[in-house]
Design a protein around this motif. Structure first.
Motif, PDB file in Angstrom:
ATOM      1  N   CYS A  27     -59.602  61.788 -28.709  1.00 41.30           N
ATOM      2  CA  CYS A  27     -59.661  60.479 -28.067  1.00 41.30           C
ATOM      3  C   CYS A  27     -60.947  60.311 -27.261  1.00 41.30           C
ATOM      4  CB  CYS A  27     -58.445  60.261 -27.172  1.00 41.30           C
ATOM      5  SG  CYS A  27     -56.903  60.080 -28.117  1.00 41.30           S
ATOM      6  N   ALA A  28     -61.488  61.429 -26.772  1.00 35.83           N
ATOM      7  CA  ALA A  28     -62.732  61.361 -26.011  1.00 35.83           C
ATOM      8  C   ALA A  28     -63.896  60.971 -26.907  1.00 35.83           C
ATOM      9  CB  ALA A  28     -63.003  62.702 -25.348  1.00 35.83           C
ATOM     10  N   SER A  29     -63.788  61.207 -28.221  1.00 36.33           N
ATOM     11  CA  SER A  29     -64.864  60.881 -29.150  1.00 36.33           C
ATOM     12  C   SER A  29     -64.848  59.416 -29.574  1.00 36.33           C
ATOM     13  CB  SER A  29     -64.763  61.767 -30.397  1.00 36.33           C
ATOM     14  OG  SER A  29     -63.605  61.437 -31.151  1.00 36.33           O
ATOM     15  N   VAL A  30     -63.825  58.684 -29.161  1.00 37.10           N
ATOM     16  CA  VAL A  30     -63.690  57.277 -29.519  1.00 37.10           C
ATOM     17  C   VAL A  30     -64.502  56.419 -28.552  1.00 37.10           C
ATOM     18  CG1 VAL A  30     -62.053  55.352 -29.694  1.00 37.10           C
ATOM     19  CG2 VAL A  30     -61.412  57.620 -30.526  1.00 37.10           C
ATOM     20  N   PRO A  31     -65.269  55.441 -29.061  1.00 36.75           N
ATOM     21  CA  PRO A  31     -66.043  54.569 -28.167  1.00 36.75           C
ATOM     22  C   PRO A  31     -65.151  53.885 -27.135  1.00 36.75           C
ATOM     23  CG  PRO A  31     -66.674  54.214 -30.448  1.00 36.75           C
ATOM     24  CD  PRO A  31     -65.472  55.109 -30.476  1.00 36.75           C
ATOM     25  N   LYS A  32     -65.656  53.792 -25.924  1.00 36.08           N
ATOM     26  CA  LYS A  32     -64.902  53.140 -24.854  1.00 36.08           C
ATOM     27  C   LYS A  32     -65.223  51.656 -24.830  1.00 36.08           C
ATOM     28  CE  LYS A  32     -64.380  57.171 -21.860  1.00 36.08           C
ATOM     29  NZ  LYS A  32     -64.686  58.120 -22.919  1.00 36.08           N
ATOM     30  N   LEU A  33     -64.223  50.864 -24.457  1.00 36.12           N
ATOM     31  CA  LEU A  33     -64.418  49.421 -24.358  1.00 36.12           C
ATOM     32  C   LEU A  33     -64.908  49.065 -22.961  1.00 36.12           C
ATOM     33  CD1 LEU A  33     -61.212  48.169 -26.189  1.00 36.12           C
ATOM     34  CD2 LEU A  33     -63.486  48.548 -27.140  1.00 36.12           C
ATOM     35  N   SER A  34     -65.764  48.070 -22.883  1.00 39.15           N
ATOM     36  CA  SER A  34     -66.301  47.640 -21.598  1.00 39.15           C
ATOM     37  C   SER A  34     -65.284  46.789 -20.842  1.00 39.15           C
ATOM     38  CB  SER A  34     -67.577  46.824 -21.814  1.00 39.15           C
ATOM     39  OG  SER A  34     -67.273  45.602 -22.458  1.00 39.15           O
ATOM     40  N   LYS A  35     -65.559  46.547 -19.576  1.00 38.48           N
ATOM     41  CA  LYS A  35     -64.682  45.692 -18.772  1.00 38.48           C
ATOM     42  C   LYS A  35     -64.626  44.282 -19.338  1.00 38.48           C
ATOM     43  CE  LYS A  35     -65.174  48.129 -14.348  1.00 38.48           C
ATOM     44  NZ  LYS A  35     -65.635  48.022 -12.930  1.00 38.48           N
ATOM     45  N   SER A  36     -65.760  43.800 -19.834  1.00 39.57           N
ATOM     46  CA  SER A  36     -65.786  42.449 -20.402  1.00 39.57           C
ATOM     47  C   SER A  36     -64.980  42.385 -21.702  1.00 39.57           C
ATOM     48  CB  SER A  36     -67.232  41.999 -20.654  1.00 39.57           C
ATOM     49  OG  SER A  36     -67.881  42.871 -21.571  1.00 39.57           O
ATOM     50  N   ASP A  37     -65.024  43.476 -22.497  1.00 37.58           N
ATOM     51  CA  ASP A  37     -64.202  43.540 -23.714  1.00 37.58           C
ATOM     52  C   ASP A  37     -62.719  43.440 -23.358  1.00 37.58           C
ATOM     53  OD1 ASP A  37     -66.465  43.910 -25.271  1.00 37.58           O
ATOM     54  OD2 ASP A  37     -66.264  46.086 -25.358  1.00 37.58           O
ATOM     55  N   LYS A  38     -62.318  44.231 -22.382  1.00 42.16           N
ATOM     56  CA  LYS A  38     -60.900  44.250 -21.972  1.00 42.16           C
ATOM     57  C   LYS A  38     -60.481  42.906 -21.375  1.00 42.16           C
ATOM     58  CE  LYS A  38     -60.927  49.237 -21.065  1.00 42.16           C
ATOM     59  NZ  LYS A  38     -60.826  50.284 -20.022  1.00 42.16           N
ATOM     60  N   ALA A  39     -61.378  42.289 -20.621  1.00 38.41           N
ATOM     61  CA  ALA A  39     -61.072  40.983 -20.022  1.00 38.41           C
ATOM     62  C   ALA A  39     -60.895  39.926 -21.097  1.00 38.41           C
ATOM     63  CB  ALA A  39     -62.181  40.580 -19.053  1.00 38.41           C
ATOM     64  N   MET A  40     -61.750  39.962 -22.127  1.00 37.50           N
ATOM     65  CA  MET A  40     -61.635  38.995 -23.214  1.00 37.50           C
ATOM     66  C   MET A  40     -60.340  39.187 -23.990  1.00 37.50           C
ATOM     67  SD  MET A  40     -62.628  36.419 -24.865  1.00 37.50           S
ATOM     68  CE  MET A  40     -64.289  36.128 -24.233  1.00 37.50           C
ATOM     69  N   ILE A  41     -59.961  40.447 -24.238  1.00 37.88           N
ATOM     70  CA  ILE A  41     -58.702  40.723 -24.936  1.00 37.88           C
ATOM     71  C   ILE A  41     -57.523  40.183 -24.138  1.00 37.88           C
ATOM     72  CG2 ILE A  41     -57.129  42.571 -25.659  1.00 37.88           C
ATOM     73  CD1 ILE A  41     -59.644  44.227 -26.363  1.00 37.88           C
ATOM     74  N   ALA A  42     -57.544  40.409 -22.826  1.00 38.84           N
ATOM     75  CA  ALA A  42     -56.464  39.911 -21.956  1.00 38.84           C
ATOM     76  C   ALA A  42     -56.409  38.383 -21.990  1.00 38.84           C
ATOM     77  CB  ALA A  42     -56.682  40.400 -20.532  1.00 38.84           C
ATOM     78  N   ALA A  43     -57.572  37.731 -21.998  1.00 41.21           N
ATOM     79  CA  ALA A  43     -57.620  36.271 -22.018  1.00 41.21           C
ATOM     80  C   ALA A  43     -57.061  35.722 -23.326  1.00 41.21           C
ATOM     81  CB  ALA A  43     -59.063  35.796 -21.816  1.00 41.21           C
ATOM     82  N   VAL A  44     -57.401  36.370 -24.446  1.00 40.99           N
ATOM     83  CA  VAL A  44     -56.908  35.925 -25.750  1.00 40.99           C
ATOM     84  C   VAL A  44     -55.393  36.062 -25.824  1.00 40.99           C
ATOM     85  CG1 VAL A  44     -56.851  36.534 -28.213  1.00 40.99           C
ATOM     86  CG2 VAL A  44     -59.045  36.349 -27.018  1.00 40.99           C
ATOM     87  N   MET A  45     -54.857  37.115 -25.234  1.00 43.45           N
ATOM     88  CA  MET A  45     -53.409  37.325 -25.276  1.00 43.45           C
ATOM     89  C   MET A  45     -52.654  36.285 -24.464  1.00 43.45           C
ATOM     90  SD  MET A  45     -52.850  41.442 -25.390  1.00 43.45           S
ATOM     91  CE  MET A  45     -51.150  41.190 -25.918  1.00 43.45           C
ATOM     92  N   GLN A  46     -53.319  35.664 -23.525  1.00 42.17           N
ATOM     93  CA  GLN A  46     -52.681  34.654 -22.686  1.00 42.17           C
ATOM     94  C   GLN A  46     -52.869  33.234 -23.230  1.00 42.17           C
ATOM     95  OE1 GLN A  46     -50.686  35.342 -20.037  1.00 42.17           O
ATOM     96  NE2 GLN A  46     -51.025  37.499 -20.569  1.00 42.17           N
ATOM     97  N   ALA A  47     -53.853  33.042 -24.084  1.00 42.59           N
ATOM     98  CA  ALA A  47     -54.196  31.696 -24.574  1.00 42.59           C
ATOM     99  C   ALA A  47     -53.437  31.366 -25.863  1.00 42.59           C
ATOM    100  CB  ALA A  47     -55.700  31.612 -24.808  1.00 42.59           C
ATOM    101  N   PRO A  48     -53.300  30.064 -26.182  1.00 42.30           N
ATOM    102  CA  PRO A  48     -52.689  29.676 -27.460  1.00 42.30           C
ATOM    103  C   PRO A  48     -53.545  30.180 -28.622  1.00 42.30           C
ATOM    104  CG  PRO A  48     -52.855  27.802 -25.962  1.00 42.30           C
ATOM    105  CD  PRO A  48     -53.665  28.898 -25.357  1.00 42.30           C
ATOM    106  N   LEU A  49     -52.895  30.616 -29.681  1.00 37.45           N
ATOM    107  CA  LEU A  49     -53.630  31.139 -30.827  1.00 37.45           C
ATOM    108  C   LEU A  49     -54.124  30.007 -31.720  1.00 37.45           C
ATOM    109  CD1 LEU A  49     -51.699  34.255 -32.216  1.00 37.45           C
ATOM    110  CD2 LEU A  49     -54.085  34.150 -31.513  1.00 37.45           C
ATOM    111  N   PRO A  50     -55.388  30.060 -32.154  1.00 36.55           N
ATOM    112  CA  PRO A  50     -55.861  29.056 -33.109  1.00 36.55           C
ATOM    113  C   PRO A  50     -55.277  29.339 -34.488  1.00 36.55           C
ATOM    114  CG  PRO A  50     -57.554  30.699 -32.724  1.00 36.55           C
ATOM    115  CD  PRO A  50     -56.443  31.004 -31.766  1.00 36.55           C
ATOM    116  N   GLU A  51     -55.203  28.321 -35.331  1.00 38.10           N
ATOM    117  CA  GLU A  51     -54.724  28.512 -36.698  1.00 38.10           C
ATOM    118  C   GLU A  51     -55.870  29.065 -37.535  1.00 38.10           C
ATOM    119  OE1 GLU A  51     -52.824  29.343 -39.624  1.00 38.10           O
ATOM    120  OE2 GLU A  51     -51.598  28.302 -38.118  1.00 38.10           O
ATOM    121  N   LEU A  52     -55.670  30.209 -38.155  1.00 38.92           N
ATOM    122  CA  LEU A  52     -56.728  30.872 -38.895  1.00 38.92           C
ATOM    123  C   LEU A  52     -56.595  30.728 -40.409  1.00 38.92           C
ATOM    124  CD1 LEU A  52     -57.118  34.177 -36.826  1.00 38.92           C
ATOM    125  CD2 LEU A  52     -58.287  31.987 -36.536  1.00 38.92           C
TER     126      LEU A  52
END
Length: 346
Positions: A27-52
């Motif tokens: 797991c230590a060899s896996v790239p770490k996500l930045s704070k901005s990456d994590k913040a964006m993921i959290a925001a997407v999980m809270q927002a309505p999903l667009p139709e893809l």
């Protein structure tokens, strides 16, 4: 007896400690996500999903499989049809939206589909190693889609494993192909020439699944998609559209059938069962374009160069800052190169 039980207990603890150490190291060899990456993921999980999925959808029957496809039409008159074949373990939504619009904006309709075991594609038979499907079988899924839609021909585009499948369509059904585009792929995944495919990335990809995909829930699977994308970039640089990737991953989990990690193993088996295609590729007479990233960490660019040398009537396009993915920054020039390829075939 007590000594034996105690020995087994100690042995068990040692094994657990060793496994824990391996997991921590992996797991230590896996790239770490930045704070901005994590913040964006959290925001997407809270927002309505667009139709893809906004195109015409349907299913094509191929052997024991029902293959889900989407037909995305342009606003202008249709110049032609482009059928996209994705890489191993991935489904239709793995294609970057900008890559698709690169064709539809120029008047081409795009057909994308879920590989066997991914997305909404289903099967009436359980996968078994002793009768596992092959890449040739998977190439018949492409023909089934074209026949179901009623298309005589299409521009066939394949990436990675999808490029291997596209080669088999060209070898066995050349009459179905307008042009052939092979991106970051090879004519022989198991061969020693021009050089073996890299195996360094596989442990890291597995580690990413252990770290994010097994117990992380929806958020973990989003992180997994992002981490694996970073790994596939290799030494290439460039931004990733985190919001777009997070929305696609969440959409897949909420509105489709999610991700099936075992499918990647099934696709890998299909690759392992395939033989070299270089000999029959020398005989195809189709307008072909080979595209490869110079920094590909999975399939070295020497494989792309060998394909370009092997297939008659072939042009090539090498992308300097590209790994084993379709980077956002390179998509416009890749699509432009493909448009020229389509037009020159007429």
């Amino acid at each position: 007896m007590k000594i034996l039980k105690k020995a087994f207990k100690i042995f068990g603890l040692v094994v657990l400690a060793l496994m824990a150490s391996i997991c921590i190291y992996a797991c230590a060899s896996v790239p770490k996500l930045s704070k901005s990456d994590k913040a964006m993921i959290a925001a997407v999980m809270q927002a309505p999903l667009p139709e893809l999925v906004n195109g015409e959808t349907g299913f094509a029957d191929s052997q024991s499989h029902r293959i889900w496809y989407e037909r995305i039409r342009p606003e202008k008159n249709v110049k032609g049809s482009v059928l996209l074949i994705m890489g191993h373990g991935n489904d239709a939504l793995s294609w970057p939206p900008d890559f698709i619009s690169g064709f539809t904006d120029q008047g081409y309709e795009v057909i994308r589909f879920d590989h066997r075991g991914t997305g909404l594609s289903t099967s009436t038979e359980k996968w078994k190693k002793k009768n596992a499907y092959t890449l040739t079988d998977m190439s018949e899924d492409v023909i089934a889609i074209l026949n179901t839609i009623g298309l005589k021909k299409a521009h066939i585009v394949g990436v990675s494993m999808g490029g291997m499948i596209a080669q088999l369509v060209a070898i066995n059904h050349p009459e179905k192909i307008e042009t052939l585009s092979l991106i970051m792929t090879t004519g022989d995944a198991l061969g020693e020439e021009p050089e073996p495919m890299s195996e360094e990335l596989l442990p890291k990809m597995i580690s990413a699944v252990l770290k994010h995909g097994v117990f992380g829930g929806k958020k973990g699977k989003i992180k997994l998609q992002l981490v694996q994308r970073k790994l596939l970039m290799g030494d290439a640089t460039g931004d990733i559209d985190v919001q777009e990737m997070a929305e696609t991953s969440l959409y897949n989990q909420v509105k489709r059938d999610g991700y099936h990690f075992i499918t990647a193993r099934h696709h890998q088996q299909a690759i392992l069962l395939s033989s070299s295609r270089y000999a029959p590729l020398q005989k195809i007479q189709l307008p072909t374009l080979v595209i490869h990233g110079e920094l590909d960490p999975v399939i070295p660019i020497s494989h792309g160069k060998k394909l370009a040398e092997t297939i008659p009537n072939t042009s090539h396009f090498w992308v300097a800052n590209m790994g084993h993915d379709l980077p956002e920054a390179a998509i416009p020039e890749i699509c432009e190169e493909m448009m020229l390829h389509f037009e020159q075939s007429k």
